[in-house]
Scaffold this motif. Structure first.
Motif, short mmCIF file in Angstrom:
data_model
loop_
_atom_site.label_atom_id
_atom_site.label_comp_id
_atom_site.label_asym_id
_atom_site.label_seq_id
_atom_site.Cartn_x
_atom_site.Cartn_y
_atom_site.Cartn_z
N ILE A 128 0.83 -1.20 0.00
CA ILE A 128 0.00 0.00 0.00
C ILE A 128 0.87 1.25 0.00
CG2 ILE A 128 -1.55 1.34 1.47
CD1 ILE A 128 -2.98 -1.26 2.14
N GLY A 129 1.93 1.27 0.79
CA GLY A 129 2.83 2.43 0.81
C GLY A 129 3.21 2.81 2.22
N GLU A 208 -2.64 13.03 2.48
CA GLU A 208 -1.99 12.93 1.17
C GLU A 208 -0.80 11.97 1.23
OE1 GLU A 208 -2.57 14.75 -1.86
OE2 GLU A 208 -4.51 15.15 -0.92
N ASP A 211 -1.34 6.32 3.67
CA ASP A 211 -2.33 5.62 2.84
C ASP A 211 -3.38 4.88 3.64
OD1 ASP A 211 -1.19 6.16 0.16
OD2 ASP A 211 0.56 5.13 0.99
N LEU A 212 -3.03 4.49 4.87
CA LEU A 212 -3.97 3.69 5.67
C LEU A 212 -3.61 3.87 7.14
CD1 LEU A 212 -6.22 1.43 5.48
CD2 LEU A 212 -4.37 -0.23 5.65
N GLN A 226 -11.49 7.38 13.47
CA GLN A 226 -12.33 7.52 12.27
C GLN A 226 -12.92 8.92 12.15
OE1 GLN A 226 -15.12 4.24 12.58
NE2 GLN A 226 -13.96 3.10 11.05
N GLN A 230 -9.08 11.91 7.42
CA GLN A 230 -9.56 11.58 6.07
C GLN A 230 -8.82 10.36 5.54
OE1 GLN A 230 -11.86 13.40 4.31
NE2 GLN A 230 -11.92 15.38 5.33
N PRO A 232 -8.02 6.55 5.06
CA PRO A 232 -8.83 5.34 5.25
C PRO A 232 -8.42 4.60 6.53
CG PRO A 232 -8.05 5.47 2.98
CD PRO A 232 -7.35 6.56 3.74
N ILE A 402 -15.26 -1.88 2.87
CA ILE A 402 -14.42 -1.44 1.77
C ILE A 402 -12.99 -1.92 2.01
CG2 ILE A 402 -13.59 0.65 0.57
CD1 ILE A 402 -16.63 0.03 0.27
N HIS A 403 -12.36 -2.46 0.97
CA HIS A 403 -10.97 -2.95 1.00
C HIS A 403 -10.83 -4.31 1.68
CE1 HIS A 403 -6.68 -2.74 0.49
NE2 HIS A 403 -6.50 -2.98 1.76
N ALA A 404 -11.23 -4.42 2.95
CA ALA A 404 -11.05 -5.67 3.68
C ALA A 404 -12.15 -5.78 4.71
CB ALA A 404 -9.69 -5.71 4.36
N THR A 415 -2.15 -3.70 -2.11
CA THR A 415 -3.06 -3.23 -3.14
C THR A 415 -2.51 -3.81 -4.45
OG1 THR A 415 -4.07 -1.28 -4.17
CG2 THR A 415 -1.82 -1.01 -3.38
#
Lengths: 455, 455
Positions: A128-129, A208, A211-212, A226, A230, A232, A402-404, A415
């Motif tokens: 993912i990063g 930005e 990533d997660l 949460q 912003q 995920p 979403i995603h998992a 990803t």
């Protein structure tokens, strides 16, 4: 932006740390599996070698926490979770080794398709990063998340609770020294520790670059994250799980499963909170089951119909939506499987639900009708867990869709990327009046960088 | 909460509509593929039958938009996108039919594993639940998203732009009347139209009930949605794509691809914005290419090194991060592939990047080094598109990395659910001193509801 006095990155602030993680992520994405595994083995070795140092730092946290406990500010449970010993440390090192032994989650060609002659599209699993984790007191969480991130080629930002600050700092130092500059391919800075409370606020703003985010802790804690970012979020906010005992249940089995689902470990998210019983079997199953619950210290509350069958306290509407996380249980009678499904879809948290029945059609109605990550037939809700599911190490449990969803393994930290290999192909050739058609034929090939299949 | 005067759901407000969609989603999740396809065929037929009505409503929107155009408030491009005619309407109906013909994205067993004797875990593709879409002027977007949602078993909330309100209203009515009460299994209310601007603000707050939002429109529009909701967003905010011409490129091919990537359709997100050229071939490729660009009306800007080779305007730092979406292009010379990768990772938007080279190792360096959804070798960036990728209908393009990346097909509208089939299995049996081991053996079986394999 503020800096912690103890910022192990020196003078760098959160932004600098996140940027460093971003640079490391780009390099780590292409490190071979063998090198990532060697780095994990190095971490496991260092945790064992530096046991004395780690336990010493941990003792400082524990002493502080015990003082807080005496002042009534911490619970005994928190102190217990915080405390490391030689055996726990050995478990942590073994966990890192077991992560190294997992199958590589990266590099697999997930699909391959010829778009036209000589134009080949490959979908390949990649990291993912930059992933961030914010966790409460257990210091083993730091090592586990760092190991999972490294295995899956992700850079990681680690933020632990202040109650474990000394333990987290030494564990982070052990990880960093076991990898930084020790391997030609592993980039320095792939793991970053942040400590100040202000730093986490800043981290949550960096959508930005991060990533997660994976918060680990109470439901309230996950909700807080949460609501404040912003980025995920992968986590579960609630586990209001149900067991439904159908009219066609094997009642002995139902009693055992309902008991296991509550009593085996009541503090966890996959424990049952509300037992739904078909009214036609309530008189047969409830008296014995409630007696067993009460012997185990479970406080049982029921709706009016339940209280006509067994002598328990009254459940209110609030009970149907409460995650007790403790030896408490609410019981409600229902007329049929449809009423059970409706109650669960209205009150459940989409985590894990179980039906006891010998009728396959009724099981199907329940399993397909309920919107939850895991739906079980004749099994305890407590099976909803990455280790039991055979996913290897567990990244977390997701109640999002979403995603998992449900228990998440290493795959949840990946990803994909599309690679297209062409020979000067232009979109103009496939547009307008004389447009060439696409072939869109599935290819049985792995991506070979820079080459088309058969080259 | 406010209500639009034209709310086609009657007196119901946004919350009621979203709740209705949630109820419909639970039922739609279990509708057989044949029934979902029959409903899609019914929609396609209704779009064709009610052509006159639809065009009449659309003419009202177009007349209003043309008045706005005269007052300088709308662009000609907006009016063009808004306008329907018989041929466009036929295309819309055909699109719905082609969605019906796609493979069913639901019900497939994605993995199956025996946890222990008689305890079987299945992971099965299911709909996400309630998806919302907020889109700008093109009325065909409403029909396309509704069709994709229905095909994938999701309930959908539709919010179009006010400039297309009459068109959207009639198209929604056509869809609703072609499905509501016409099929035994398709639930009423699976599609909901919201119109008031206040309704979209409310919608974006309902993160507990809406599982995914797919904004369709400009990058700014997608960013606005992302900044104003906790609901996961599927969309792309920017397309700053690059073409890199390597020293080992086939220069004729490079010229054609670089031209196609900019000129074939400059307004779209996968068009190139910055051309990177290896300095060793700049003098060979740039003069001819820039001449071709300028003949096609492209305004070329370059860095200082570029301007020593060709006579173009000066590019500033801002150019490297700008999505022109028009016949504009910036050019920068780089020393090698590493410099190209660095520039792209720093300035790109993780959308689509392409290298021109005959050297496979250089291609590998570029393709694995760049963090983007799509990375191409010897092909135009314009291929990054769901239709060209062979995904069938396109839900959207994602520049996020979570859940779905790059062009997204129907699979992006699905998630999965774990089904566990047991025989009274308890977690207590797998815990403590005499813990049973798990077998964790892969099963070659599809899930049969309520039954274990071989039963």
């Amino acid at each position: 932006m503020t800096e912690s006095d103890h910022d192990p990155g020196g003078d760098r602030d959160t932004d600098t740390q996140v940027t460093a993680a971003g640079s490391a992520a780009l390099r780590l994405a292409n490190v071979e599996s063998a090198d990532r595994n060697a780095a994990l083995e190095s971490i496991a070795g260092a945790v064992r070698e530096r046991e004395a140092e780690i336990l010493e730092a941990n003792a400082e946290d524990v002493a502080e926490a015990e003082a807080m406990l005496e002042r009534g500010e911490y619970t005994q449970a928190l102190v217990d979770r915080l405390k490391l010993d030689a055996a726990k440390l050995d478990d942590i090192a073994s966990m890192v080794e077991s992560v190294a032994e997992q199958d590589d989650p990266l590099g697999a060609t997930l699909s391959a398709r010829e778009l036209d002659d000589g134009l080949e599209l490959y979908r390949v699993a990649v990291p993912i990063g930059v992933v961030a984790t914010v966790f409460e007191s257990r210091p083993d969480a730091l090592v586990q998340i760092a190991a999972l991130a490294l295995k899956s080629g992700n850079a990681v930002i680690l933020k632990g609770g202040s109650e474990a600050s000394e333990s987290n700092r030494i564990l982070y130092e052990v990880i960093r020294e076991a990898t930084d500059g020790r391997f030609e391919t592993i980039p320095n800075g792939w793991a970053q520790l942040i400590e100040a409370h202000e730093a986490v606020d800043r981290l949550l703003e960096l959508d930005e670059q991060v990533d997660l985010v994976m918060p680990r802790g109470s439901s309230e804690f996950v909700s807080y994250i949460q609501d404040n970012t912003q980025i995920p979020v992968l986590g579960h906010t609630e586990g209001v799980c149900h067991v439904y005992v159908d009219s066609e249940a094997d009642l002995g089995m139902a009693e055992d499963v309902a008991f296991d689902a509550k009593v085996q470990y009541p503090a966890v998210c996959n424990a049952v909170e509300t037992l739904l019983v078909n009214e036609s079997v309530a008189a047969d199953v409830l008296p014995g089951l409630v007696e067993r619950y009460e012997e185990a210290g479970v406080e049982v509350r029921g709706d009016a119909a339940t209280r006509e069958v067994v002598d328990v306290g009254a459940a209110t509407a609030e009970d149907w939506r409460t995650e007790y996380g403790d030896l408490e249980l609410s019981v409600k009678l229902v007329g049929d499987v449809y009423e059970a499904v409706e109650h669960i879809n209205e009150n459940g948290s989409k985590h894990t639900e179980s039906i006891l029945t010998e009728d396959a059609d009724t099981a199907e109605t329940f399993m397909t009708g309920i919107d939850a990550a895991s739906v079980f037939h004749n099994a305890s809700t407590r099976f909803a867990d990455g280790y039991r599911y055979g996913l290897g190490a567990e990244v977390g449990i997701s109640t999002g869709k979403i995603h998992a969803r449900g228990p998440v393994g290493l795959e949840g930290l990946t990803t994909y990327k599309y690679y297209l290999e062409g020979d000067g192909h232009l979109v103009a050739s496939y547009s307008g009046a004389d447009a060439l058609p696409f072939t869109h034929a599935e290819l049985d090939a792995e991506w070979t960088p820079g080459r088309r299949s058969g080259e």
